[in-house]
Write a protein that holds these residues in place. Sequence first.
Motif, short mmCIF file in Angstrom:
data_model
loop_
_atom_site.label_atom_id
_atom_site.label_comp_id
_atom_site.label_asym_id
_atom_site.label_seq_id
_atom_site.Cartn_x
_atom_site.Cartn_y
_atom_site.Cartn_z
N GLU A 170 0.65 -1.36 -0.10
CA GLU A 170 0.02 -0.16 0.01
C GLU A 170 0.93 1.03 -0.07
O GLU A 170 0.59 2.16 -0.72
CB GLU A 170 -0.72 -0.20 1.25
N LEU A 171 2.00 1.17 0.74
CA LEU A 171 2.76 2.41 0.69
C LEU A 171 3.35 2.68 -0.70
O LEU A 171 3.37 3.72 -1.06
CB LEU A 171 4.02 2.02 1.66
N ARG A 172 3.79 1.66 -1.50
CA ARG A 172 4.36 1.73 -2.81
C ARG A 172 3.66 2.15 -3.35
O ARG A 172 3.51 3.11 -4.62
CB ARG A 172 5.14 0.38 -3.19
N GLN A 173 2.41 1.71 -3.62
CA GLN A 173 1.34 2.08 -4.52
C GLN A 173 0.70 3.54 -4.46
O GLN A 173 0.33 4.29 -5.30
CB GLN A 173 0.06 1.24 -4.30
N THR A 195 -7.13 -9.37 -3.54
CA THR A 195 -6.67 -10.65 -4.09
C THR A 195 -6.44 -10.69 -5.70
O THR A 195 -5.83 -11.04 -6.10
CB THR A 195 -7.28 -11.89 -3.53
N ARG A 196 -7.60 -9.81 -6.22
CA ARG A 196 -7.39 -9.68 -7.65
C ARG A 196 -6.06 -8.92 -8.08
O ARG A 196 -5.47 -9.09 -9.09
CB ARG A 196 -8.93 -9.09 -8.20
N LYS A 197 -6.08 -7.87 -7.30
CA LYS A 197 -5.12 -6.99 -7.48
C LYS A 197 -3.47 -7.66 -7.47
O LYS A 197 -2.72 -7.60 -8.24
CB LYS A 197 -5.13 -5.69 -6.47
N LEU A 198 -3.37 -8.53 -6.42
CA LEU A 198 -2.26 -9.33 -6.18
C LEU A 198 -2.14 -10.31 -7.13
O LEU A 198 -1.06 -10.51 -7.76
CB LEU A 198 -2.37 -9.89 -4.85
N LEU A 215 0.18 -14.95 -10.06
CA LEU A 215 -0.02 -16.16 -9.22
C LEU A 215 -1.31 -16.29 -8.82
O LEU A 215 -2.15 -15.17 -8.61
CB LEU A 215 1.05 -16.02 -8.32
N ASN A 216 -1.79 -17.19 -8.61
CA ASN A 216 -3.23 -17.47 -7.85
C ASN A 216 -3.02 -17.03 -6.26
O ASN A 216 -2.10 -17.79 -5.71
CB ASN A 216 -3.61 -19.05 -7.95
N SER A 217 -3.90 -16.69 -5.75
CA SER A 217 -3.78 -16.45 -4.39
C SER A 217 -4.61 -17.47 -3.44
O SER A 217 -4.38 -17.50 -2.26
CB SER A 217 -4.36 -14.95 -3.85
N GLY A 218 -5.25 -18.12 -4.04
CA GLY A 218 -6.11 -19.32 -3.43
C GLY A 218 -7.19 -18.70 -2.82
O GLY A 218 -8.06 -19.44 -1.86
N TYR A 219 -7.85 -17.36 -2.99
CA TYR A 219 -9.09 -16.86 -2.50
C TYR A 219 -10.25 -17.80 -2.66
O TYR A 219 -10.31 -18.07 -4.00
CB TYR A 219 -9.30 -15.37 -2.89
N TRP A 220 -11.12 -18.10 -1.66
CA TRP A 220 -12.21 -19.01 -2.07
C TRP A 220 -13.32 -18.63 -1.09
O TRP A 220 -13.24 -18.60 -0.22
CB TRP A 220 -11.87 -20.28 -1.93
N ALA A 227 2.17 -14.80 -3.84
CA ALA A 227 1.68 -13.69 -4.63
C ALA A 227 2.01 -12.50 -4.23
O ALA A 227 2.65 -11.55 -4.67
CB ALA A 227 0.27 -14.01 -4.95
N LEU A 228 1.99 -12.15 -2.89
CA LEU A 228 2.41 -10.79 -2.08
C LEU A 228 3.74 -10.51 -2.42
O LEU A 228 4.11 -9.49 -2.55
CB LEU A 228 1.96 -10.89 -0.80
#
Length: 361
Positions: free
Chosen positions: A21-24, A75-78, A84-89, A147-148
């Motif tokens: 977030e800082l970098r963005q 997670t879509r942003k990451l 890479l897939n974040s595994g969000y479900w 992913a992060l």
Amino acid sequence: MRTREIVVVGGGIVSLAIALELRQQGAAVTVLCRDFAQAATHAAAGMLAPQAERIPSSPMLDLCLKSRALYPDWTRKLESLSGLNSGYWSCGILSPAYETPHPLPLAPQWLDRAQIHRHQPNLSAEVTGGWWFPEDGQVDNRDLARALWVAVQELGVEVQTGITVEAIVPHHDRVAHLQTSAGDWQANHYIVATGAWSQSLLPIPVWPRKGQILSLQVPRERCDRTGLPLETVLFGSEIYIVPRRDGRIVIGATSEDVGFTPGNTLWGKETLLRAAVRLYPDLQHFPVAEFWWGFRPATADELPILGTSPYQNLTLATGHYRNGILLAPITGALIADFVLHQTADPFLEAFCWSRFKLAGG
């Protein structure tokens, strides 16, 4: 002396979320990471469960619900940044009960015996009903961490690994520099997000609570023949059981006040398996795939420490205990806004370090 704009100390999901977030928002950020593999991230199952966790109505519940709501876009942003897939479900969480419990907040749906066994076949016959939390879900903590890790570096965050911060060197009410295993580092602003290791740098009440956790593997031929045996998280009174889409089933976790004592134990394995098989007996037929441990950062009230510190140019983001993964998106946003824009969100007041100082007189 190496000089940077902002230095984030820590290597887990919380510290990387802050750096992102800082970098963005345009800041030049360096992360000093001692050992990414030892972060509390790896002692987690990745549940996003503010309702199933039975958190009472409070600023903590509000914080968790707000962070859960951020997860789909975050997670879509990451995934877009990292490839890479974040595994969000958003699979929902079922909380079976062996007896009818007291009513819960936020009006979740109660399933009686017949309904819960239809909803999730092959539960133990001891299960008499349960709560259904359709808005709770999960993320694969390891996939998310990868992913992060890639995403922050794609954005230009400098990640320095294998560096131990040995001391924070103050000068009056500010931090002068960090003393590290790789020499001294100086920054305009410092963020301590070192989890269970925070007390080695500052006199704040954060200590490790060890968690042992294991996974089973559903045989591929069974998945091909009948599909996954579980497609929702089971959050029981003694255990949680988290199915992954690849056929793994994560079972956790112990909570042990043993300091930084490493390693898995026979007691831990038997405790986890006994409680898991009691809730979902079919698990006894699946092979154990992995058994590991990690250290969660606990505080006296089991709530995080966010925001100000004893030093004007040092911010705290630690003590997330069981909710580090859930709270990563909102922690990143709150801390970045606080550091860059001096935005004092009410959440930061609720989780300020000084509550312990005041409580102790």
